[in-house]
Design a protein around this motif. Structure first.
Motif, short mmCIF file in Angstrom:
data_model
loop_
_atom_site.label_atom_id
_atom_site.label_comp_id
_atom_site.label_asym_id
_atom_site.label_seq_id
_atom_site.Cartn_x
_atom_site.Cartn_y
_atom_site.Cartn_z
N PRO A 158 40.75 87.50 38.39
CA PRO A 158 40.11 88.79 38.66
C PRO A 158 41.12 89.94 38.60
N ASP A 159 40.61 91.13 38.34
CA ASP A 159 41.46 92.32 38.37
C ASP A 159 42.06 92.50 39.77
N GLY A 160 43.24 93.06 39.81
CA GLY A 160 43.88 93.35 41.09
C GLY A 160 44.79 92.26 41.60
N LEU A 161 44.95 91.17 40.82
CA LEU A 161 45.85 90.09 41.22
C LEU A 161 47.08 90.08 40.33
N VAL A 162 48.18 89.64 40.91
CA VAL A 162 49.45 89.48 40.21
C VAL A 162 49.77 87.99 40.20
N LYS A 163 50.40 87.49 39.13
CA LYS A 163 50.77 86.08 39.11
C LYS A 163 52.21 85.91 38.65
N ALA A 164 52.82 84.82 39.10
CA ALA A 164 54.18 84.45 38.69
C ALA A 164 54.19 82.98 38.34
N PRO A 165 54.74 82.61 37.17
CA PRO A 165 54.77 81.19 36.79
C PRO A 165 55.73 80.40 37.67
N LEU A 166 55.35 79.16 37.99
CA LEU A 166 56.21 78.26 38.76
C LEU A 166 56.77 77.14 37.89
N LEU A 167 55.90 76.43 37.18
CA LEU A 167 56.37 75.37 36.28
C LEU A 167 55.27 74.97 35.33
N ASP A 168 55.68 74.38 34.19
CA ASP A 168 54.77 73.69 33.29
C ASP A 168 54.83 72.22 33.67
N ASP A 169 53.68 71.68 34.01
CA ASP A 169 53.59 70.34 34.59
C ASP A 169 53.08 69.34 33.55
N PRO A 170 53.95 68.48 33.01
CA PRO A 170 53.50 67.53 31.98
C PRO A 170 52.61 66.45 32.58
N ALA A 171 51.66 65.98 31.79
CA ALA A 171 50.72 64.96 32.26
C ALA A 171 50.70 63.79 31.28
N ASP A 172 50.67 62.57 31.83
CA ASP A 172 50.57 61.34 31.05
C ASP A 172 49.23 60.67 31.35
N VAL A 173 48.94 59.62 30.61
CA VAL A 173 47.79 58.78 30.94
C VAL A 173 48.29 57.61 31.79
N ALA A 174 47.67 57.41 32.94
CA ALA A 174 47.99 56.26 33.79
C ALA A 174 46.98 55.16 33.52
N MET A 175 47.50 53.95 33.29
CA MET A 175 46.63 52.82 32.98
C MET A 175 47.15 51.57 33.66
N PRO A 176 46.29 50.57 33.85
CA PRO A 176 46.76 49.31 34.45
C PRO A 176 47.81 48.66 33.55
N VAL A 177 48.71 47.90 34.15
CA VAL A 177 49.79 47.27 33.40
C VAL A 177 49.26 46.32 32.33
N ALA A 178 48.05 45.78 32.52
CA ALA A 178 47.47 44.85 31.56
C ALA A 178 46.64 45.56 30.48
N HIS A 179 46.60 46.88 30.49
CA HIS A 179 45.79 47.62 29.52
C HIS A 179 46.30 47.38 28.10
N ARG A 180 45.41 47.41 27.13
CA ARG A 180 45.77 47.11 25.74
C ARG A 180 46.79 48.10 25.15
N LEU A 181 46.87 49.32 25.73
CA LEU A 181 47.78 50.34 25.22
C LEU A 181 49.02 50.52 26.09
N ALA A 182 49.20 49.67 27.08
CA ALA A 182 50.28 49.86 28.06
C ALA A 182 51.67 49.76 27.45
N GLY A 183 51.82 49.08 26.32
CA GLY A 183 53.13 48.92 25.72
C GLY A 183 53.49 49.99 24.71
N ALA A 291 60.90 80.98 47.23
CA ALA A 291 60.99 79.61 47.74
C ALA A 291 60.14 78.65 46.91
N LEU A 292 58.97 79.09 46.47
CA LEU A 292 58.13 78.25 45.62
C LEU A 292 58.78 78.00 44.27
N ARG A 293 59.42 79.00 43.72
CA ARG A 293 60.10 78.83 42.43
C ARG A 293 61.27 77.84 42.55
#
Length: 302
Positions: A158-183, A291-293
């Protein structure tokens, strides 16, 4: 003399559209809202509300005064900010929120830093989803909110707010160790067309992002389980109940039986902190952002 508390009540009703929504935003009863607005009408000698079906609507006088109320309350916030800046001390109370994984991954370090550096500052924190955090800052219930959006789905501010970046957070796929794509060294989301997904709650921003992203890959998602917390999702993955998206922030320690595989698309969340522009000069806001940064930098370097 116009009463600030009554103007705040009128402003809340104008923003939220009903007495019940205004009461919820202000954390008071609907009766208290009605009483405040009734007193305001008597003070100015004009009707501010009119019946509208089962609810109410603002009269012309109500709309006029609500516009002034928004400006007056903004000026009050700015005056308080200037006085705090003039004093130059990080004191008083600071209210902030974060979505759950940011609260887990950033708040312990950041709030500990604030307490050590600024013992005169009282910090009140809570876990809120990004949309709720932004709404709280807009209403004035919160001073700051840690929020997020995704690389392919920005969150409008919304208008009237200021923002500051903290981090770019990478994401992976989590799967069971026996999953066909786990290796595999990396995977594509399209390869999970037959898998059950463990996702966030219906309507939550991250859930909507996952549905949007999978469908853009031609995959109609099969949702098996929902959980708001990353560690609950990972626990379900460890039991072989499905796969999930696991951002870096707040996911450690990863339970046994779970394999994390990067995506070909290198999916990332953008994590940032927002606050009201009219509070920009408050030393406590600046101290909290710093402190957040620092906490975010430690996560990025881990």
């Amino acid at each position: 003399m116009l009463n600030l508390e009554r103007l705040r009540t009128l402003d809340s009703l104008a923003r939220h559209g009903s007495v019940s929504a205004a009461a919820e935003a202000l954390h008071v009863t609907t009766s208290a809202v009605s009483q405040q607005l009734g007193k305001l009408e008597r003070e100015i000698g004009q009707q501010l509300l009119a019946k509208n079906g089962r609810g109410v609507r603002l009269t012309d006088a109500g709309r006029l005064l609500s516009e002034h109320a928004a400006r007056i309350l903004s000026q009050v916030e700015l005056a308080e900010s200037d006085l705090e800046a003039h004093r130059g001390q990080v004191v008083g109370e600071l209210r902030l929120s974060a979505f759950p994984t940011a609260a887990r991954g950033l708040f312990p370090a950041a709030l500990g830093t604030l307490r050590g550096r600024h013992p005169g500052l009282r910090v009140r924190s809570s876990e809120l989803e990004p949309e709720q955090g932004i709404a709280g800052v807009v209403r004035g219930d919160l001073d700051l909110a840690v929020v997020l959006d995704w690389y392919n789905k920005p969150m409008p501010l919304p208008d009237g707010l200021v923002k500051a970046p903290l981090l770019d957070d990478p994401a992976d796929v989590a799967m069971p160790v026996a999953h066909r794509l786990a290796g595999r060294d990396e995977v594509d989301l399209a390869e999970f067309a037959e898998d059950e997904w463990i996702t966030w709650g219906e309507g939550e921003f991250c859930h909507e992002w996952l549905m949007f992203t999978l469908r853009s890959k031609g995959v109609e998602p099969i949702v098996g389980h929902r959980a708001g917390e990353t560690h609950t999702q990972l626990g379900l993955v460890a039991s072989g109940l499905g796969v999930c998206i696991a951002p870096l922030l707040g996911r450690h320690p990863v339970p046994a039986g779970v394999v994390l595989v990067p995506l070909v698309q290198r999916v990332r969340r953008h994590v940032y902190v927002v606050w009201r522009a009219d509070a920009d000069r408050r030393p406590s806001i600046r101290a909290a952002v710093e402190a957040l940064r620092e906490a975010a930098q430690r996560v990025s370097q881990a």
